[in-house]
Write a protein that holds these residues in place. Structure first.
Motif: not given
Length: 574
Positions: A132-133, A210-211, A216-217, A259-262
């Motif tokens: 993410x950075x 995508x991140x 998640x995986x 929340x990041x994959x909504x």
């Protein structure tokens, strides 16, 4: 009998064009390949520096606009200087080749580590923060990645994670192009955001998705969606289905990832740094204030994220009340489940078909498509119906309405003084004129009122009453049918109703209207149907009849409502 092990096959050499385009490099064999191109090892002769040379897809050479766009993108990439981004040293465009020269990393990838020894949740969070950075730094320079996946997360020999292939997918796909006519996928559908699959405008939220899928995986060993059925089936699941809940880790970490994959970009984190801050804070709650210090993975954080990462831990023995998980389970390594490993995408090669948006690839029938088909069929029926409806066969009476209209009476008919001769004009059951014969004329003639002269167009029913007997005729003016209120008014009514209907559909497409717009479409459709019927009647000089107007208006309602429902459902599914 024990066989002798075969030596590993030599890496395929670089094509002559690649070698000739890089005279300052000793180009070796192939060391990798993927959907965004083939990678070769090389050494820069003057500096003696090992590098990796990525040969980009041949579609770049086939499109001058795309080629110029990538050259601009490569310059942006060369200016990205961040510890978690693979640096770009050079970009060469020569002999039909597009070559990107980058730092060569020998520490493997997150995917290779994930599928062999596995990664612990703490390592996964650290990898996520480094990823993410790098994404946040690239977004600040105006570069999207659009192909975030474990195989694009590389390690240096010292264990520093770096994100590779920035901007390549964005240029090759033009922000939306994903699938070729042959079914090849540019990018990786397992990590694809819904808006990218649909070809919608893209923001950093696409890379956040995508991140989040990568994280998640790593935390669960599986992907948020099933991977069976091929690339297009996976893309459809991202667009139409909700991801499976992340149950392998407790809240708040699971909540951050979900929340990041909504599906809706507006429901996700607005940028990568905000995602990283919540991730660091959740990790600190679960793993303690010093969780990053206990790891051997170097991570460079912004001050905002570093503050969240150093948040005090939960009280001793405390667990999250929603989904308690033993703290020791967070130290167990997670490996990829073999049945969820994504199939590597075949690289795009020169000479393949040009890409097309994934949204244009045939997908499973959606309810919106059936309504769209019904709307199209109703529209075709509406246009053809007035041309095929039966009409009354009446004697034709042609007259110049600007002059008195002579009565079509046989000369031998004796006048009936008790019943005056009259002319009644009707259209679709509406009386347009009802006038007696001129008593001063030597033979019966009718002087139409001023309004009747310019209202009538095409043909109307003329009922002539004389001698106590009524006969009907088809009165047809000698002027052009459109030079009348019936003709010109039909054109104006059709244009007005179509414009109003298009306004309602546009509001539905932009999600600025709801079910009320579908209801509003009904009267617009009825008006359009009546206008089509009236225009056809006027131009064909058929006397208008009321039942025909109602029938065509009803078909117009069906066409308009089906079009509105299809538009609304298509907009909701985006």
């Amino acid at each position: 009998m024990t066989g002798t092990p075969h030596p590993p096959s030599p890496a395929p050499p670089a094509p002559p064009n690649v070698v000739a385009a890089l005279p300052q490099y000793d180009v070796g064999g192939q060391i990798g390949r993927g959907g965004m191109g083939v990678v070769y090892a090389a050494v820069h002769r003057p500096l003696g520096r090992p590098v990796a040379v990525k040969r980009l897809p041949g579609v770049l050479a086939e499109d001058a606009r795309m080629s110029a766009r990538f050259e601009h993108e490569a310059r942006l990439l060369a200016h990205l200087d961040h510890p978690h981004i693979v640096p770009v040293y050079d970009y060469v465009q020569d002999r039909g080749e597009h070559l990107l020269v980058m730092e060569k990393l020998d520490g493997g990838t997150v995917w290779s580590k994930f599928t062999t020894e596995g990664v612990t949740p703490a390592q996964s969070c650290a990898f996520g923060l480094a990823m993410l950075a790098g994404l946040h730094a690239a977004h600040g320079a105006g570069v999207l990645h659009l192909d975030v996946k474990p195989k694009n997360l590389l390690f240096t020999a010292g264990g520093v994670l770096k994100v590779a292939d920035f901007g390549i997918s964005q240029v090759v796909s033009e922000g939306a192009t994903l699938v070729t006519h042959g079914g090849q996928v540019l990018g990786t559908p397992a990590y694809l955001s819904p808006e990218q699959a649909l070809g919608n405008p893209l923001t950093p939220a696409a890379d956040v998705y995508g991140a989040g899928t990568v994280l998640y995986e790593l935390l669960s060993g599986r992907l948020p969606f099933d991977t069976g059925g091929g690339p297009l089936a996976m893309i459809q699941r991202h667009v139409y289905h909700e991801p499976r809940p992340l149950t392998e880790v407790p809240d708040p970490l699971a909540g951050v990832v979900m929340r990041s994959i909504e599906r809706d970009p507006r429901s996700r984190y607005r940028n990568a740094e905000t995602f990283a801050a919540d991730l660091a804070q959740a990790a600190a709650d679960l793993l303690g204030r010093d969780w990053l210090l206990r790891l051997t993975t170097p991570v460079h954080l912004t001050p905002h994220v570093a503050t969240a990462a150093n948040r005090p831990p939960l009280p001793a023995g405390a667990t999250h009340p929603t989904r308690p998980v033993p703290r020791e389970s967070l130290e167990l390594p997670v490996r990829a489940l073999r049945d969820t490993r994504p199939t590597p995408a075949a690289p795009a090669r020169p000479g393949t078909h040009p890409p097309v948006p994934a949204a244009q690839v045939p997908a499973r029938p959606a309810p919106a498509r059936w309504f769209a088909l019904a709307a199209a069929l109703a529209a075709v029926l509406l246009v053809s119906l007035p041309l095929t409806l039966p009409t009354r066969t009446l004697p034709v009476l042609t007259a110049d309405l600007s002059k008195p209209v002579p009565a079509p009476i046989d000369p031998g008919t004796a006048p009936d003084t008790r019943t005056p001769t009259r002319l009644t004009l009707t259209a679709a059951g509406i009386t347009l004129a009802d006038v007696p014969a001129d008593p001063n004329a030597s033979s019966p003639v009718f002087e139409l009122p001023g309004a009747g002269r310019w209202i009538i167009g095409g043909a109307v029913v003329a009922a002539v009453t004389a001698g106590g007997e009524t006969r009907e005729y088809s009165l047809q003016p000698t002027t052009h049918p459109l030079i009348s209120l019936m003709g010109a008014g039909g054109v104006l009514l059709l244009l007005f109703t179509l414009a109003y209907l298009e306004s309602a559909l546009r509001a539905l497409r932009r999600r600025r209207a709801g079910a009320a717009a579908v209801v509003v479409a009904a009267p617009s459709g009825f008006g359009a149907g009546v206008a089509v019927w009236l225009l056809a009647s006027v131009l064909l000089r058929h006397a208008p009849e009321l039942w025909q107007a109602v029938l065509c208006g009803g078909v117009g309602v069906v066409a308009a409502v089906c079009a509105a429902v299809a538009t609304r459902r298509a907009a909701v599914s985006r």
